[in-house]
Enzyme design. Sequence first.
Site, mmCIF file in Angstrom:
data_model
loop_
_atom_site.group_PDB
_atom_site.id
_atom_site.type_symbol
_atom_site.label_atom_id
_atom_site.label_comp_id
_atom_site.label_asym_id
_atom_site.label_seq_id
_atom_site.Cartn_x
_atom_site.Cartn_y
_atom_site.Cartn_z
ATOM 1 N N ASP A 1 0.869 -1.184 0.000
ATOM 2 C CA ASP A 1 0.000 0.000 0.000
ATOM 3 C C ASP A 1 0.906 1.234 0.000
ATOM 4 O O ASP A 1 1.740 1.397 0.895
ATOM 5 C CB ASP A 1 -0.858 -0.043 1.279
ATOM 6 C CG ASP A 1 -1.801 1.135 1.390
ATOM 7 O OD1 ASP A 1 -1.639 2.136 0.665
ATOM 8 O OD2 ASP A 1 -2.715 1.050 2.230
ATOM 9 N N GLY B 1 -9.179 5.018 -6.061
ATOM 10 C CA GLY B 1 -7.877 4.349 -6.193
ATOM 11 C C GLY B 1 -6.816 4.903 -5.256
ATOM 12 O O GLY B 1 -7.086 5.209 -4.095
ATOM 13 N N ASP C 1 -5.364 7.754 -5.288
ATOM 14 C CA ASP C 1 -5.674 9.148 -4.948
ATOM 15 C C ASP C 1 -6.582 9.197 -3.711
ATOM 16 O O ASP C 1 -6.303 9.937 -2.744
ATOM 17 C CB ASP C 1 -6.377 9.771 -6.165
ATOM 18 C CG ASP C 1 -6.378 11.276 -6.162
ATOM 19 O OD1 ASP C 1 -5.740 11.878 -5.278
ATOM 20 O OD2 ASP C 1 -7.027 11.869 -7.058
ATOM 21 N N TYR D 1 -7.699 4.565 -15.247
ATOM 22 C CA TYR D 1 -7.338 5.111 -16.571
ATOM 23 C C TYR D 1 -7.028 4.032 -17.618
ATOM 24 O O TYR D 1 -6.739 4.345 -18.770
ATOM 25 C CB TYR D 1 -6.183 6.104 -16.440
ATOM 26 C CG TYR D 1 -6.606 7.467 -15.901
ATOM 27 C CD1 TYR D 1 -7.937 7.766 -15.620
ATOM 28 C CD2 TYR D 1 -5.655 8.475 -15.679
ATOM 29 C CE1 TYR D 1 -8.319 9.010 -15.135
ATOM 30 C CE2 TYR D 1 -6.036 9.725 -15.201
ATOM 31 C CZ TYR D 1 -7.362 9.989 -14.923
ATOM 32 O OH TYR D 1 -7.734 11.232 -14.457
HETATM 33 N N1 AR6 Z 1 -1.343 1.596 -2.987
HETATM 34 C C1 AR6 Z 1 -0.744 1.220 -4.136
HETATM 35 N N2 AR6 Z 1 -1.418 1.012 -5.288
HETATM 36 C C2 AR6 Z 1 -2.759 1.203 -5.265
HETATM 37 C C3 AR6 Z 1 -3.457 1.598 -4.097
HETATM 38 C C4 AR6 Z 1 -2.694 1.785 -2.916
HETATM 39 N N3 AR6 Z 1 -3.252 2.170 -1.772
HETATM 40 N N4 AR6 Z 1 -4.780 1.697 -4.429
HETATM 41 C C5 AR6 Z 1 -4.909 1.358 -5.739
HETATM 42 N N5 AR6 Z 1 -3.692 1.059 -6.242
HETATM 43 P P1 AR6 Z 1 -5.702 4.236 -9.972
HETATM 44 P P2 AR6 Z 1 -5.064 5.703 -12.461
HETATM 45 C C6 AR6 Z 1 -3.317 0.658 -7.622
HETATM 46 O O1 AR6 Z 1 -7.082 3.962 -10.465
HETATM 47 O O2 AR6 Z 1 -5.324 4.508 -13.297
HETATM 48 C C7 AR6 Z 1 -8.412 8.246 -9.411
HETATM 49 O O3 AR6 Z 1 -9.791 8.345 -9.176
HETATM 50 C C8 AR6 Z 1 -4.410 0.198 -8.534
HETATM 51 O O4 AR6 Z 1 -4.698 -1.173 -8.278
HETATM 52 O O5 AR6 Z 1 -5.508 4.654 -8.572
HETATM 53 O O6 AR6 Z 1 -3.854 6.548 -12.733
HETATM 54 C C9 AR6 Z 1 -7.775 9.589 -9.725
HETATM 55 O O7 AR6 Z 1 -8.418 10.651 -9.049
HETATM 56 C C10 AR6 Z 1 -3.758 0.379 -9.900
HETATM 57 O O8 AR6 Z 1 -2.870 -0.700 -10.174
HETATM 58 O O9 AR6 Z 1 -4.981 5.391 -10.871
HETATM 59 C C11 AR6 Z 1 -7.935 9.685 -11.210
HETATM 60 O O10 AR6 Z 1 -9.224 10.203 -11.561
HETATM 61 C C12 AR6 Z 1 -2.894 1.634 -9.711
HETATM 62 O O11 AR6 Z 1 -2.814 1.815 -8.292
HETATM 63 C C13 AR6 Z 1 -7.820 8.277 -11.686
HETATM 64 O O12 AR6 Z 1 -8.221 7.457 -10.588
HETATM 65 C C14 AR6 Z 1 -3.436 2.886 -10.353
HETATM 66 O O13 AR6 Z 1 -4.848 2.909 -10.250
HETATM 67 C C15 AR6 Z 1 -6.401 7.910 -12.034
HETATM 68 O O14 AR6 Z 1 -6.369 6.606 -12.566
#
Ligand code: AR6
Length: 178
Positions: free
Chosen positions: A11, A33, A35, A126
Site C-alpha cells: 500500500d 484508487g 488518490d 485510466y
Molecule cells: N497503494 C498502491 N497502489 C494502489 C493503491 C494503494 N493504496 N490503491 C490502488 N492502487 P488508480 P489511475 C493501484 O485507479 O489509473 C483516481 O480516481 C491500482 O490497483 O488509482 O492513474 C484519480 O483521481 C492500480 O494498479 O490510478 C484519477 O481520476 C494503480 O494503483 C484516476 O483514478 C493505479 O490505479 C487515475 O487513474
Amino acid sequence: MYENITLIQGDITAQDTQAIVNAANSSLMGGGGVDGAIHRVGGPAILAECKQIVARQGRLPTGQAVITTAGNMKARYVIHTVGPVWHGGDRDEDELLRNAYRNSLQVALDNNISTVSFPSISTGAYRFPIERAARIALQTVNEFLQQHPLEEVRFVLFSASDLECYRSIVHHLSRRDV
Ligand code: AR6
C-alpha cells in the site's frame, strides 16, 4: 542497471520513502484508487495545499507534477502527477506516461528528495495496459537514474499479478542491457 529500483507489493500510503507519488487527476481534488487512499490516510492538509496550487496555476495538465505535504503519512511529501487516460494508444499515451514519471522525479530532485515510491500510474481507472505501462515506467525511471543520483525508487504494486508483471519486465530489460 536497475540497482536503485525496488519492487514490492503493498500500500503506497504506508511507505517510508521521503516522498510518495499520487496518480491524481487534473482537478487535484481527490478521487478513487491511490488518490482516494492518499487523501484519506494523509488527511485534509493535502487537499488544502492542492487547492492553493490550483488557485495559483489552474488544473494540472497530464504528464506534469506538483508537490505537497504528505500530512499524517510516514512520507514527508506527496508528488501529484496525472497519467494519461488510455484511448487505444494513438493519443500520445506512451509519451504522456513517460512525462508523468520523468516530471515526478524532477520534482523530487528539485526538492532534495532521494527516496520516492511510485504506484503503477494510469493502470487502474485510466485503463492503460499493465505490461506496456510497466515497461515505460521502468525504462523511464532507469534512464533518469542513469543521469541523476537518487538513492531509491520503489514501485509499490497493489496486486501480486502487477508485481509479477513488473518483475518479469525488469528481468527482460536487464538481460537486454548486458
Ligand atoms: N497503494 C498502491 N497502489 C494502489 C493503491 C494503494 N493504496 N490503491 C490502488 N492502487 P488508480 P489511475 C493501484 O485507479 O489509473 C483516481 O480516481 C491500482 O490497483 O488509482 O492513474 C484519480 O483521481 C492500480 O494498479 O490510478 C484519477 O481520476 C494503480 O494503483 C484516476 O483514478 C493505479 O490505479 C487515475 O487513474
